[in-house]
Scaffold this motif. Structure first.
Motif, PDB file in Angstrom:
ATOM      1  N   ALA A  62       1.250  10.756  -4.200  1.00 51.57           N
ATOM      2  CA  ALA A  62       0.443  10.744  -2.988  1.00 51.57           C
ATOM      3  C   ALA A  62       0.453  12.104  -2.305  1.00 51.57           C
ATOM      4  CB  ALA A  62       0.959   9.678  -2.022  1.00 51.57           C
ATOM      5  N   GLU A  93       0.073   4.581  -7.916  1.00 49.44           N
ATOM      6  CA  GLU A  93      -0.475   5.891  -8.260  1.00 49.44           C
ATOM      7  C   GLU A  93       0.654   6.892  -8.423  1.00 49.44           C
ATOM      8  OE1 GLU A  93      -3.395   7.142  -5.494  1.00 49.44           O
ATOM      9  OE2 GLU A  93      -4.849   5.612  -6.058  1.00 49.44           O
ATOM     10  N   THR A 120      -4.135   7.682   5.068  1.00 41.14           N
ATOM     11  CA  THR A 120      -4.802   7.324   3.819  1.00 41.14           C
ATOM     12  C   THR A 120      -3.983   6.254   3.119  1.00 41.14           C
ATOM     13  OG1 THR A 120      -5.617   9.589   3.588  1.00 41.14           O
ATOM     14  CG2 THR A 120      -5.722   8.184   1.638  1.00 41.14           C
ATOM     15  N   SER A 151      -3.518   3.894  -0.392  1.00 37.00           N
ATOM     16  CA  SER A 151      -3.847   3.899  -1.808  1.00 37.00           C
ATOM     17  C   SER A 151      -2.967   2.904  -2.536  1.00 37.00           C
ATOM     18  CB  SER A 151      -3.666   5.305  -2.398  1.00 37.00           C
ATOM     19  OG  SER A 151      -2.331   5.740  -2.255  1.00 37.00           O
ATOM     20  N   ASP A 152      -3.227   2.773  -3.839  1.00 35.21           N
ATOM     21  CA  ASP A 152      -2.430   1.894  -4.685  1.00 35.21           C
ATOM     22  C   ASP A 152      -1.004   2.437  -4.775  1.00 35.21           C
ATOM     23  OD1 ASP A 152      -1.199   0.651  -6.945  1.00 35.21           O
ATOM     24  OD2 ASP A 152      -3.183   0.146  -7.728  1.00 35.21           O
ATOM     25  N   ARG A 209       0.847  -1.183   0.000  1.00 30.91           N
ATOM     26  CA  ARG A 209       0.000   0.000   0.000  1.00 30.91           C
ATOM     27  C   ARG A 209       0.890   1.242   0.000  1.00 30.91           C
ATOM     28  NH1 ARG A 209      -3.075  -3.698  -0.194  1.00 30.91           N
ATOM     29  NH2 ARG A 209      -5.168  -3.925   0.707  1.00 30.91           N
TER      30      ARG A 209
END
Length: 377
Positions: free
Chosen positions: A72, A69, A63, A65-66, A52
């Motif tokens: 961030a 991405e 938070t 996320s992938d 993550r």
């Protein structure tokens, strides 16, 4: 780790050791220093962990996320690498990277950083483990002295103007100062963006007539602007029409007569503009609220605060840049009370050399020097 476990549904015992990624004590010190100082939005810490991308912010939010991405941190394309000697201590490199962009000496820069984050904790965060094994590390972002700084796990540092970020990605700016309307027009024109660019413009006119649109925009942009005319019935029909000779007029999308209707009209128009965009860009939508004085005079300050919280939230959701005129001195109680709702305050005055402005950047508690209003920044 508990928050990550809760988000992923994995037992904390099954997660890899955080110590392999960052120094946990340094991470705690970095975020705890923010809580103690209550300085604002910084730092933002991001790192890859347990498949993550983890993003930690100064307000304690986590938070996930992938990890693939692109960013961030957000749209920080305004920063660029700073060439500093890699053989220097990491704290020296960070201070030097900021010093090269400012006129301040390194001692002043170090002190300014200390008012924002724990610099030693930033350095310890990515240091090798006690057994000499390197950590994968984290990226730390913060803002100080008018510049955004990114410290990467490999020790490279990037910097860029906070004002440039605000104008690129959007935000909310309060414009204050007991100055003539024509100086407000100049400041507002610059915040509305270069004339002739492919932008969307929304005006919420509270005590200015529609001439303000034509004064601040090119004819083509003005004819395509959206106008929310607050309490239009309180003004004469003549004042509601442009005195400038034009073939077309801006589109009046709403004429609310109370603050709730004004809030709803701004939000719904921003949503409509965003939905109609075929190709979005940095802060392509610009909002001008001119001015806040009528609702401040007519409403309790708590009501105005709630109104601004809602509208500023709508602006950020639309990745727009909004500015709000309040033509009174910054030292007034109303400005002091409302400033916390904004990312920055532009203060206007008439100095010995003419019209001047200075910016107060609230995220990093930084104020620029006074400079000519007509200068581009």
């Amino acid at each position: 780790m508990k928050r990550i476990a809760d988000e992923t549904g994995v037992s904390p015992m099954e997660l890899p050791q955080l110590n392999e990624t960052v120094d946990p004590d340094a991470l705690d010190a970095l975020l705890d220093s923010v809580e103690r100082s209550n300085r604002g939005a910084w730092p933002v810490v991001t790192f890859s962990y347990a498949n993550r991308r983890v993003r930690l912010t100064a307000d304690g939010r986590v938070t996930l996320s992938d990890p693939d991405e692109p960013s961030a941190i957000g749209d920080w394309s305004h920063v660029s690498d700073v060439d500093v000697a890699r053989e220097n201590d990491a704290t020296v490199r960070i201070v030097s990277a900021i010093a090269v962009h400012t006129d301040h000496d390194r001692a002043y820069v170090r002190s300014a950083i200390a008012d924002t984050i724990d610099l030693d904790a930033v350095v310890r965060l990515n240091a090798h483990r006690r057994n000499g094994v390197p950590r994968s590390g984290a990226t730390v972002a913060f803002s100080t002295l008018g510049y955004d700084i990114v410290v990467r796990p490999d020790g490279t540092i990037a910097a860029g103007s906070t004002l440039r970020r605000l104008k690129r990605v959007g935000g909310n700016v309060l414009v204050v100062g007991a100055v003539p309307d024509d100086l407000v027009d100049v400041a507002s024109t610059r915040l509305l963006g270069d004339r002739g660019r492919d932008r969307h413009h929304l005006f919420a006119l509270l005590d200015r007539d529609i001439d303000a649109v034509w004064t601040r925009l090119s004819p083509g942009d003005a004819s395509n602007a959206h106008v929310v005319d607050y309490a239009a019935t309180a003004r004469s029909a003549a004042s509601a029409q442009p005195s400038i000779d034009t073939d077309t007029t801006p589109s009046i999308v709403a004429e609310p007569d109370d603050i709730d209707g004004l809030e709803e009209a701004i939000d719904s128009t921003l949503r409509t503009i965003t939905a109609d965009e075929t190709e979005s860009g940095p802060a392509t939508t610009r909002l001008c609220v001119d001015s806040l004085r009528p609702i401040i005079e007519d409403r309790d300050i708590e009501v105005v605060e709630r109104f601004l919280e809602s509208v500023c939230g709508s602006v950020k959701a639309a990745s727009a840049l909004g500015h709000y005129v309040l033509p009174i001195e910054r030292s007034s109680d109303a400005v002091r009370r409302l400033e916390a709702s904004f990312d920055a305050t532009v203060e206007l005055r008439v100095g010995e050399s003419g019209a001047e402005q200075r910016w107060h950047l609230h995220e990093s508690n930084y104020t620029t020097d006074w400079f000519a209003l007509r200068d581009s920044r």
